[in-house]
Design a protein around this motif. Structure first.
Motif, PDB file in Angstrom:
ATOM      1  N   GLY A  46     -18.172 116.430  34.816  1.00  0.00           N
ATOM      2  CA  GLY A  46     -16.894 116.180  35.473  1.00  0.00           C
ATOM      3  C   GLY A  46     -17.089 116.246  36.980  1.00  0.00           C
ATOM      4  O   GLY A  46     -17.943 116.967  37.470  1.00  0.00           O
ATOM      5  N   ALA A  47     -16.294 115.492  37.722  1.00  0.00           N
ATOM      6  CA  ALA A  47     -16.455 115.489  39.170  1.00  0.00           C
ATOM      7  C   ALA A  47     -15.179 115.011  39.845  1.00  0.00           C
ATOM      8  O   ALA A  47     -14.325 114.385  39.229  1.00  0.00           O
ATOM      9  CB  ALA A  47     -17.611 114.574  39.568  1.00  0.00           C
ATOM     10  N   LYS A  48     -15.079 115.289  41.135  1.00  0.00           N
ATOM     11  CA  LYS A  48     -14.025 114.765  41.990  1.00  0.00           C
ATOM     12  C   LYS A  48     -14.742 114.167  43.198  1.00  0.00           C
ATOM     13  O   LYS A  48     -15.563 114.834  43.831  1.00  0.00           O
ATOM     14  CB  LYS A  48     -13.083 115.880  42.427  1.00  0.00           C
ATOM     15  CG  LYS A  48     -11.984 115.431  43.365  1.00  0.00           C
ATOM     16  CD  LYS A  48     -11.084 116.626  43.690  1.00  0.00           C
ATOM     17  CE  LYS A  48      -9.984 116.281  44.631  1.00  0.00           C
ATOM     18  NZ  LYS A  48      -9.157 117.469  44.949  1.00  0.00           N
ATOM     19  N   VAL A  49     -14.464 112.923  43.499  1.00  0.00           N
ATOM     20  CA  VAL A  49     -15.089 112.245  44.622  1.00  0.00           C
ATOM     21  C   VAL A  49     -14.160 112.377  45.830  1.00  0.00           C
ATOM     22  O   VAL A  49     -13.033 111.899  45.799  1.00  0.00           O
ATOM     23  CB  VAL A  49     -15.352 110.753  44.300  1.00  0.00           C
ATOM     24  CG1 VAL A  49     -15.948 110.040  45.503  1.00  0.00           C
ATOM     25  CG2 VAL A  49     -16.257 110.617  43.078  1.00  0.00           C
ATOM     26  N   LEU A  50     -14.628 113.047  46.870  1.00  0.00           N
ATOM     27  CA  LEU A  50     -13.856 113.224  48.090  1.00  0.00           C
ATOM     28  C   LEU A  50     -14.378 112.251  49.137  1.00  0.00           C
ATOM     29  O   LEU A  50     -15.575 112.212  49.410  1.00  0.00           O
ATOM     30  CB  LEU A  50     -13.981 114.655  48.608  1.00  0.00           C
ATOM     31  CG  LEU A  50     -13.441 115.732  47.680  1.00  0.00           C
ATOM     32  CD1 LEU A  50     -13.761 117.119  48.225  1.00  0.00           C
ATOM     33  CD2 LEU A  50     -11.947 115.569  47.487  1.00  0.00           C
ATOM     34  N   LEU A  51     -13.469 111.492  49.721  1.00  0.00           N
ATOM     35  CA  LEU A  51     -13.824 110.497  50.728  1.00  0.00           C
ATOM     36  C   LEU A  51     -13.216 110.915  52.056  1.00  0.00           C
ATOM     37  O   LEU A  51     -11.989 110.941  52.206  1.00  0.00           O
ATOM     38  CB  LEU A  51     -13.306 109.116  50.307  1.00  0.00           C
ATOM     39  CG  LEU A  51     -13.786 108.616  48.935  1.00  0.00           C
ATOM     40  CD1 LEU A  51     -13.009 107.382  48.516  1.00  0.00           C
ATOM     41  CD2 LEU A  51     -15.275 108.341  48.978  1.00  0.00           C
ATOM     42  N   GLY A  52     -14.052 111.274  53.005  1.00  0.00           N
ATOM     43  CA  GLY A  52     -13.578 111.687  54.321  1.00  0.00           C
ATOM     44  C   GLY A  52     -13.088 110.492  55.119  1.00  0.00           C
ATOM     45  O   GLY A  52     -13.756 109.455  55.163  1.00  0.00           O
ATOM     46  N   VAL A  53     -11.929 110.626  55.737  1.00  0.00           N
ATOM     47  CA  VAL A  53     -11.335 109.543  56.531  1.00  0.00           C
ATOM     48  C   VAL A  53     -10.909 110.088  57.891  1.00  0.00           C
ATOM     49  O   VAL A  53     -10.654 111.279  58.042  1.00  0.00           O
ATOM     50  CB  VAL A  53     -10.127 108.906  55.804  1.00  0.00           C
ATOM     51  CG1 VAL A  53     -10.565 108.273  54.492  1.00  0.00           C
ATOM     52  CG2 VAL A  53      -9.016 109.911  55.557  1.00  0.00           C
ATOM     53  N   GLY A  54     -10.811 109.194  58.864  1.00  0.00           N
ATOM     54  CA  GLY A  54     -10.386 109.590  60.196  1.00  0.00           C
ATOM     55  C   GLY A  54      -8.881 109.709  60.329  1.00  0.00           C
ATOM     56  O   GLY A  54      -8.383 110.500  61.128  1.00  0.00           O
ATOM     57  N   ASP A  55      -8.133 108.923  59.539  1.00  0.00           N
ATOM     58  CA  ASP A  55      -6.671 108.918  59.619  1.00  0.00           C
ATOM     59  C   ASP A  55      -6.110 108.815  58.201  1.00  0.00           C
ATOM     60  O   ASP A  55      -6.028 107.726  57.630  1.00  0.00           O
ATOM     61  CB  ASP A  55      -6.196 107.748  60.481  1.00  0.00           C
ATOM     62  CG  ASP A  55      -4.697 107.739  60.707  1.00  0.00           C
ATOM     63  OD1 ASP A  55      -3.936 108.289  59.880  1.00  0.00           O
ATOM     64  OD2 ASP A  55      -4.266 107.145  61.715  1.00  0.00           O
ATOM     65  N   LEU A  56      -5.763 109.941  57.640  1.00  0.00           N
ATOM     66  CA  LEU A  56      -5.292 110.010  56.263  1.00  0.00           C
ATOM     67  C   LEU A  56      -4.072 109.120  56.034  1.00  0.00           C
ATOM     68  O   LEU A  56      -4.012 108.366  55.061  1.00  0.00           O
ATOM     69  CB  LEU A  56      -4.963 111.459  55.881  1.00  0.00           C
ATOM     70  CG  LEU A  56      -4.390 111.679  54.483  1.00  0.00           C
ATOM     71  CD1 LEU A  56      -5.380 111.245  53.405  1.00  0.00           C
ATOM     72  CD2 LEU A  56      -3.995 113.125  54.296  1.00  0.00           C
ATOM     73  N   ASP A  57      -3.095 109.178  56.916  1.00  0.00           N
ATOM     74  CA  ASP A  57      -1.868 108.403  56.722  1.00  0.00           C
ATOM     75  C   ASP A  57      -2.144 106.900  56.759  1.00  0.00           C
ATOM     76  O   ASP A  57      -1.575 106.144  55.973  1.00  0.00           O
ATOM     77  CB  ASP A  57      -0.821 108.802  57.753  1.00  0.00           C
ATOM     78  CG  ASP A  57      -0.383 110.259  57.582  1.00  0.00           C
ATOM     79  OD1 ASP A  57      -0.362 110.736  56.430  1.00  0.00           O
ATOM     80  OD2 ASP A  57      -0.083 110.916  58.594  1.00  0.00           O
ATOM     81  N   ALA A  58      -3.030 106.468  57.647  1.00  0.00           N
ATOM     82  CA  ALA A  58      -3.375 105.044  57.722  1.00  0.00           C
ATOM     83  C   ALA A  58      -4.083 104.591  56.442  1.00  0.00           C
ATOM     84  O   ALA A  58      -3.810 103.497  55.927  1.00  0.00           O
ATOM     85  CB  ALA A  58      -4.257 104.774  58.938  1.00  0.00           C
ATOM     86  N   GLU A  59      -4.974 105.414  55.902  1.00  0.00           N
ATOM     87  CA  GLU A  59      -5.678 105.052  54.667  1.00  0.00           C
ATOM     88  C   GLU A  59      -4.728 105.034  53.471  1.00  0.00           C
ATOM     89  O   GLU A  59      -4.822 104.161  52.615  1.00  0.00           O
ATOM     90  CB  GLU A  59      -6.849 105.998  54.396  1.00  0.00           C
ATOM     91  CG  GLU A  59      -8.041 105.747  55.290  1.00  0.00           C
ATOM     92  CD  GLU A  59      -8.610 104.343  55.134  1.00  0.00           C
ATOM     93  OE1 GLU A  59      -8.722 103.816  54.000  1.00  0.00           O
ATOM     94  OE2 GLU A  59      -8.955 103.751  56.172  1.00  0.00           O
ATOM     95  N   ARG A  60      -3.804 105.987  53.423  1.00  0.00           N
ATOM     96  CA  ARG A  60      -2.817 105.989  52.346  1.00  0.00           C
ATOM     97  C   ARG A  60      -1.971 104.721  52.413  1.00  0.00           C
ATOM     98  O   ARG A  60      -1.663 104.115  51.391  1.00  0.00           O
ATOM     99  CB  ARG A  60      -1.933 107.235  52.413  1.00  0.00           C
ATOM    100  CG  ARG A  60      -2.699 108.513  52.063  1.00  0.00           C
ATOM    101  CD  ARG A  60      -1.836 109.748  52.180  1.00  0.00           C
ATOM    102  NE  ARG A  60      -0.860 109.747  51.093  1.00  0.00           N
ATOM    103  CZ  ARG A  60       0.431 110.033  51.257  1.00  0.00           C
ATOM    104  NH1 ARG A  60       0.913 110.335  52.440  1.00  0.00           N
ATOM    105  NH2 ARG A  60       1.243 110.021  50.225  1.00  0.00           N
ATOM    106  N   SER A  61      -1.615 104.306  53.612  1.00  0.00           N
ATOM    107  CA  SER A  61      -0.833 103.083  53.800  1.00  0.00           C
ATOM    108  C   SER A  61      -1.637 101.853  53.391  1.00  0.00           C
ATOM    109  O   SER A  61      -1.113 100.949  52.725  1.00  0.00           O
ATOM    110  CB  SER A  61      -0.406 102.982  55.271  1.00  0.00           C
ATOM    111  OG  SER A  61       0.327 101.799  55.480  1.00  0.00           O
ATOM    112  N   ARG A  62      -2.918 101.800  53.778  1.00  0.00           N
ATOM    113  CA  ARG A  62      -3.778 100.670  53.399  1.00  0.00           C
ATOM    114  C   ARG A  62      -3.891 100.565  51.883  1.00  0.00           C
ATOM    115  O   ARG A  62      -3.783  99.487  51.306  1.00  0.00           O
ATOM    116  CB  ARG A  62      -5.171 100.816  54.018  1.00  0.00           C
ATOM    117  CG  ARG A  62      -6.090  99.620  53.758  1.00  0.00           C
ATOM    118  CD  ARG A  62      -7.499  99.866  54.243  1.00  0.00           C
ATOM    119  NE  ARG A  62      -8.188 100.914  53.506  1.00  0.00           N
ATOM    120  CZ  ARG A  62      -8.738 100.751  52.303  1.00  0.00           C
ATOM    121  NH1 ARG A  62      -8.662  99.596  51.669  1.00  0.00           N
ATOM    122  NH2 ARG A  62      -9.362 101.753  51.714  1.00  0.00           N
TER     123      ARG A  62
END
Length: 121
Positions: free
Chosen positions: A66-82
């Motif tokens: 089992g695993a969880k893939v964490l993806l680091g981003v510079g702008d969380l809100d912008a990525e959520r919107s994309r």
């Protein structure tokens, strides 16, 4: 004390049931297509220099883990919107003040992923 392990390459080996559908979904999430298909059962996405996501239908060991893939981003809100624009919903924004903000979501096959942003202190 000796230096610890410092891998030159990191591969996240993620088992999938439908390689074609998973490839299309991760292409939407990552915003770019795969970098290669090392075998008929594998599709690889470069995440950054030395870090890859390998979707696989041929690794029984990865299938059991089992695993969880964490993806680091510079702008969380912008990525959520994309992602929302691409038809992919993410979970609620959560935050540890002055440290991290994140949003978890699932792939169509039930893999747990998270977008995570390091906050300025």
């Amino acid at each position: 004390m000796a230096d610890g392990l410092k891998p030159a390459l990191v591969i996240i080996n993620l088992p999938v049931r439908d390689l074609r559908a998973a490839t299309a979904w991760y292409t939407r999430v990552l915003g770019h297509g795969p970098s290669g298909e090392p075998s008929p059962t594998d599709v690889e996405f470069d995440l950054r220099d030395g870090v890859s996501l390998l979707l696989t239908t041929g690794d029984e060991g990865a299938e059991r883990a089992g695993a969880k893939v964490l993806l680091g981003v510079g702008d969380l809100d912008a990525e959520r919107s994309r992602l929302a624009d691409a038809g992919i919903g993410t979970g609620e924004r959560q935050e540890i003040e002055g440290a991290l903000a994140w949003s978890d979501f699932e792939s169509p096959e039930g893999h747990l992923l998270g977008l995570v942003q390091q906050l300025e202190r």
